[in-house]
Design a protein around this motif. Sequence first.
Motif, PDB file in Angstrom:
ATOM      1  N   VAL A 183       0.852  -1.181   0.000  1.00 27.02           N
ATOM      2  CA  VAL A 183       0.000   0.000   0.000  1.00 27.02           C
ATOM      3  C   VAL A 183       0.888   1.231   0.000  1.00 27.02           C
ATOM      4  CG1 VAL A 183      -1.772   1.291   1.240  1.00 27.02           C
ATOM      5  CG2 VAL A 183      -1.812  -1.219   1.224  1.00 27.02           C
ATOM      6  N   VAL A 184       0.697   2.089  -0.992  1.00 29.66           N
ATOM      7  CA  VAL A 184       1.492   3.297  -1.114  1.00 29.66           C
ATOM      8  C   VAL A 184       0.591   4.487  -0.868  1.00 29.66           C
ATOM      9  CG1 VAL A 184       2.932   4.684  -2.628  1.00 29.66           C
ATOM     10  CG2 VAL A 184       3.010   2.187  -2.772  1.00 29.66           C
ATOM     11  N   GLU A 185       0.980   5.357   0.017  1.00 30.46           N
ATOM     12  CA  GLU A 185       0.206   6.567   0.280  1.00 30.46           C
ATOM     13  C   GLU A 185       0.554   7.607  -0.767  1.00 30.46           C
ATOM     14  OE1 GLU A 185      -0.506   9.886   3.786  1.00 30.46           O
ATOM     15  OE2 GLU A 185       0.964   8.295   4.034  1.00 30.46           O
ATOM     16  N   ARG A 186      -0.477   8.060  -1.479  1.00 33.27           N
ATOM     17  CA  ARG A 186      -0.274   9.072  -2.507  1.00 33.27           C
ATOM     18  C   ARG A 186      -0.762  10.414  -1.985  1.00 33.27           C
ATOM     19  NH1 ARG A 186      -1.337   4.379  -5.283  1.00 33.27           N
ATOM     20  NH2 ARG A 186       0.069   3.944  -7.026  1.00 33.27           N
ATOM     21  N   ARG A 187       0.048  11.431  -2.146  1.00 34.72           N
ATOM     22  CA  ARG A 187      -0.309  12.764  -1.686  1.00 34.72           C
ATOM     23  C   ARG A 187      -0.331  13.736  -2.862  1.00 34.72           C
ATOM     24  NH1 ARG A 187       3.186  13.476   3.937  1.00 34.72           N
ATOM     25  NH2 ARG A 187       2.366  11.616   4.987  1.00 34.72           N
ATOM     26  N   THR A 188      -1.334  14.651  -2.878  1.00 38.81           N
ATOM     27  CA  THR A 188      -1.434  15.655  -3.938  1.00 38.81           C
ATOM     28  C   THR A 188      -0.451  16.783  -3.670  1.00 38.81           C
ATOM     29  OG1 THR A 188      -3.764  15.140  -4.209  1.00 38.81           O
ATOM     30  CG2 THR A 188      -2.993  17.226  -5.133  1.00 38.81           C
ATOM     31  N   ALA A 189       0.325  17.120  -4.698  1.00 42.37           N
ATOM     32  CA  ALA A 189       1.308  18.191  -4.539  1.00 42.37           C
ATOM     33  C   ALA A 189       0.595  19.536  -4.432  1.00 42.37           C
ATOM     34  CB  ALA A 189       2.278  18.203  -5.720  1.00 42.37           C
ATOM     35  N   VAL A 190       1.048  20.382  -3.542  1.00 34.62           N
ATOM     36  CA  VAL A 190       0.475  21.719  -3.359  1.00 34.62           C
ATOM     37  C   VAL A 190       1.503  22.750  -3.828  1.00 34.62           C
ATOM     38  CG1 VAL A 190      -0.437  23.391  -1.708  1.00 34.62           C
ATOM     39  CG2 VAL A 190      -0.918  20.942  -1.424  1.00 34.62           C
ATOM     40  N   VAL A 191       1.080  23.587  -4.791  1.00 32.89           N
ATOM     41  CA  VAL A 191       1.974  24.620  -5.325  1.00 32.89           C
ATOM     42  C   VAL A 191       1.721  25.909  -4.555  1.00 32.89           C
ATOM     43  CG1 VAL A 191       2.637  25.958  -7.357  1.00 32.89           C
ATOM     44  CG2 VAL A 191       1.949  23.537  -7.589  1.00 32.89           C
ATOM     45  N   ARG A 192       2.730  26.402  -3.905  1.00 30.79           N
ATOM     46  CA  ARG A 192       2.606  27.640  -3.131  1.00 30.79           C
ATOM     47  C   ARG A 192       3.332  28.777  -3.859  1.00 30.79           C
ATOM     48  NH1 ARG A 192       3.041  23.678   0.890  1.00 30.79           N
ATOM     49  NH2 ARG A 192       1.346  23.743   2.432  1.00 30.79           N
ATOM     50  N   VAL A 193       2.632  29.922  -4.053  1.00 31.08           N
ATOM     51  CA  VAL A 193       3.225  31.103  -4.692  1.00 31.08           C
ATOM     52  C   VAL A 193       3.755  32.020  -3.599  1.00 31.08           C
ATOM     53  CG1 VAL A 193       2.799  33.106  -6.155  1.00 31.08           C
ATOM     54  CG2 VAL A 193       1.600  30.941  -6.595  1.00 31.08           C
ATOM     55  N   PRO A 194       5.052  32.347  -3.618  1.00 25.45           N
ATOM     56  CA  PRO A 194       5.609  33.200  -2.553  1.00 25.45           C
ATOM     57  C   PRO A 194       5.045  34.619  -2.612  1.00 25.45           C
ATOM     58  CG  PRO A 194       7.225  32.840  -4.289  1.00 25.45           C
ATOM     59  CD  PRO A 194       6.076  31.931  -4.595  1.00 25.45           C
ATOM     60  N   ARG A 195       4.836  35.204  -1.406  1.00 24.79           N
ATOM     61  CA  ARG A 195       4.369  36.594  -1.335  1.00 24.79           C
ATOM     62  C   ARG A 195       5.473  37.575  -1.738  1.00 24.79           C
ATOM     63  NH1 ARG A 195       1.270  37.004   4.498  1.00 24.79           N
ATOM     64  NH2 ARG A 195      -0.452  35.549   4.015  1.00 24.79           N
ATOM     65  N   ALA A 196       5.025  38.699  -2.252  1.00 24.63           N
ATOM     66  CA  ALA A 196       5.993  39.760  -2.545  1.00 24.63           C
ATOM     67  C   ALA A 196       6.501  40.335  -1.230  1.00 24.63           C
ATOM     68  CB  ALA A 196       5.316  40.854  -3.365  1.00 24.63           C
ATOM     69  N   PRO A 197       7.756  40.699  -1.146  1.00 27.03           N
ATOM     70  CA  PRO A 197       8.295  41.255   0.106  1.00 27.03           C
ATOM     71  C   PRO A 197       7.592  42.544   0.504  1.00 27.03           C
ATOM     72  CG  PRO A 197       9.838  41.565  -1.720  1.00 27.03           C
ATOM     73  CD  PRO A 197       8.767  40.651  -2.229  1.00 27.03           C
ATOM     74  N   ARG A 198       7.298  42.671   1.810  1.00 26.02           N
ATOM     75  CA  ARG A 198       6.622  43.879   2.297  1.00 26.02           C
ATOM     76  C   ARG A 198       7.643  44.986   2.594  1.00 26.02           C
ATOM     77  NH1 ARG A 198       3.385  41.406   7.214  1.00 26.02           N
ATOM     78  NH2 ARG A 198       5.425  40.378   7.399  1.00 26.02           N
ATOM     79  N   PRO A 199       7.313  46.264   2.290  1.00 29.57           N
ATOM     80  CA  PRO A 199       8.254  47.364   2.591  1.00 29.57           C
ATOM     81  C   PRO A 199       8.343  47.585   4.102  1.00 29.57           C
ATOM     82  CG  PRO A 199       6.159  48.230   1.812  1.00 29.57           C
ATOM     83  CD  PRO A 199       6.095  46.741   1.624  1.00 29.57           C
ATOM     84  N   HIS A 200       9.545  47.880   4.596  1.00 31.13           N
ATOM     85  CA  HIS A 200       9.754  48.078   6.020  1.00 31.13           C
ATOM     86  C   HIS A 200      10.223  49.510   6.355  1.00 31.13           C
ATOM     87  CE1 HIS A 200       9.162  43.839   7.041  1.00 31.13           C
ATOM     88  NE2 HIS A 200       9.909  43.545   5.980  1.00 31.13           N
ATOM     89  N   ALA A 201      10.581  50.325   5.350  1.00 30.16           N
ATOM     90  CA  ALA A 201      11.063  51.707   5.626  1.00 30.16           C
ATOM     91  C   ALA A 201       9.898  52.587   6.105  1.00 30.16           C
ATOM     92  CB  ALA A 201      11.673  52.315   4.362  1.00 30.16           C
ATOM     93  N   PRO A 202      10.094  53.464   7.129  1.00 28.23           N
ATOM     94  CA  PRO A 202       9.008  54.321   7.622  1.00 28.23           C
ATOM     95  C   PRO A 202       8.678  55.422   6.621  1.00 28.23           C
ATOM     96  CG  PRO A 202      11.058  54.889   8.705  1.00 28.23           C
ATOM     97  CD  PRO A 202      11.346  53.664   7.881  1.00 28.23           C
ATOM     98  N   THR A 203       7.446  55.848   6.662  1.00 30.00           N
ATOM     99  CA  THR A 203       7.031  56.987   5.823  1.00 30.00           C
ATOM    100  C   THR A 203       7.580  58.268   6.449  1.00 30.00           C
ATOM    101  OG1 THR A 203       4.980  57.326   7.049  1.00 30.00           O
ATOM    102  CG2 THR A 203       4.908  55.747   5.205  1.00 30.00           C
ATOM    103  N   PRO A 204       7.633  59.384   5.714  1.00 29.16           N
ATOM    104  CA  PRO A 204       8.092  60.648   6.302  1.00 29.16           C
ATOM    105  C   PRO A 204       7.284  61.042   7.529  1.00 29.16           C
ATOM    106  CG  PRO A 204       8.057  60.817   3.920  1.00 29.16           C
ATOM    107  CD  PRO A 204       7.436  59.498   4.248  1.00 29.16           C
ATOM    108  N   ALA A 205       5.977  60.796   7.523  1.00 26.43           N
ATOM    109  CA  ALA A 205       5.148  61.157   8.679  1.00 26.43           C
ATOM    110  C   ALA A 205       5.503  60.312   9.882  1.00 26.43           C
ATOM    111  CB  ALA A 205       3.679  61.000   8.318  1.00 26.43           C
ATOM    112  N   GLU A 206       5.772  59.022   9.662  1.00 24.30           N
ATOM    113  CA  GLU A 206       6.132  58.117  10.755  1.00 24.30           C
ATOM    114  C   GLU A 206       7.495  58.532  11.331  1.00 24.30           C
ATOM    115  OE1 GLU A 206       3.881  53.967   9.385  1.00 24.30           O
ATOM    116  OE2 GLU A 206       5.912  54.408   8.645  1.00 24.30           O
ATOM    117  N   ALA A 207       8.431  58.913  10.469  1.00 26.67           N
ATOM    118  CA  ALA A 207       9.763  59.324  10.916  1.00 26.67           C
ATOM    119  C   ALA A 207       9.675  60.599  11.758  1.00 26.67           C
ATOM    120  CB  ALA A 207      10.675  59.519   9.712  1.00 26.67           C
ATOM    121  N   ALA A 208       8.811  61.519  11.351  1.00 23.52           N
ATOM    122  CA  ALA A 208       8.674  62.781  12.101  1.00 23.52           C
ATOM    123  C   ALA A 208       8.028  62.529  13.457  1.00 23.52           C
ATOM    124  CB  ALA A 208       7.829  63.758  11.290  1.00 23.52           C
ATOM    125  N   ALA A 209       7.026  61.644  13.514  1.00 26.83           N
ATOM    126  CA  ALA A 209       6.376  61.324  14.778  1.00 26.83           C
ATOM    127  C   ALA A 209       7.340  60.645  15.724  1.00 26.83           C
ATOM    128  CB  ALA A 209       5.157  60.441  14.518  1.00 26.83           C
TER     129      ALA A 209
END
Length: 224
Positions: A183-209
């Motif tokens: 008996v062989v267990e068969r598993r369905t392959a799952v294709v995962r699409v990587p997320r685009a990287p999120r920006p981490h730099a503060p906005t000018p308003a955040e930097a001033a605050a």
Amino acid sequence: MREIVVDTETTGLDPRDGHRLIEVACLELQNGVRSGVEYVSRINPERLVDPEAYAVHGISDADLVGAPVFAEMVADFLAFIGDDPLVIHNAEFDLRFINSELARTGHAAIPSTRAVDTLTMARRRFPGSPASLDALCRRFGIDTSARVKHGARLDAELLADVYLELTGGRQKGLSLTAETAVVVERRTAVVRVPRAPRPHAPTPAEAAAHAALVARIKGAIWLR
């Protein structure tokens, strides 16, 4: 590994009282599995069967007429068992009778060290519990419906099943062959699409605050 399951029937309880063998059954195990090869023989004891013994196994004097005496079958018996371990329930009893017959015919006794005693095995595994062959068959769920009376061949078959349970419950006939289902267990392959990287730099308003907050903190670590 070759092992021989052995059971006997007798005219009574003790060879020292003149009692003799009347039946012997030997079943071959190969690597813990019954091979189907066996040696079974009734024996003319050259005496009468005690009524108490007859009540147990149901073998009468008439049933033994024409059976060989032990001297006529001992060579075949010894050739069958060879030098292999003997699996016996309450080995002391059966070996006492077998060795008595061997002594009568001028053969060497079978040493007790050669016996694998399933009674001893059962008492060690289930201390304080009944360890008769019937009790062990009930414990392991082994069918005894065909057993109206004791008989060497049937008891040897039951003992073979009990022995396999005592040594791990191996399944009879189990083999790894080409026909074995896999008996062989068969598993369905799952294709995962990587997320685009999120920006981490503060906005000018955040930097001033943040700068205003730091200015209000005495000794702020951000100013070091």
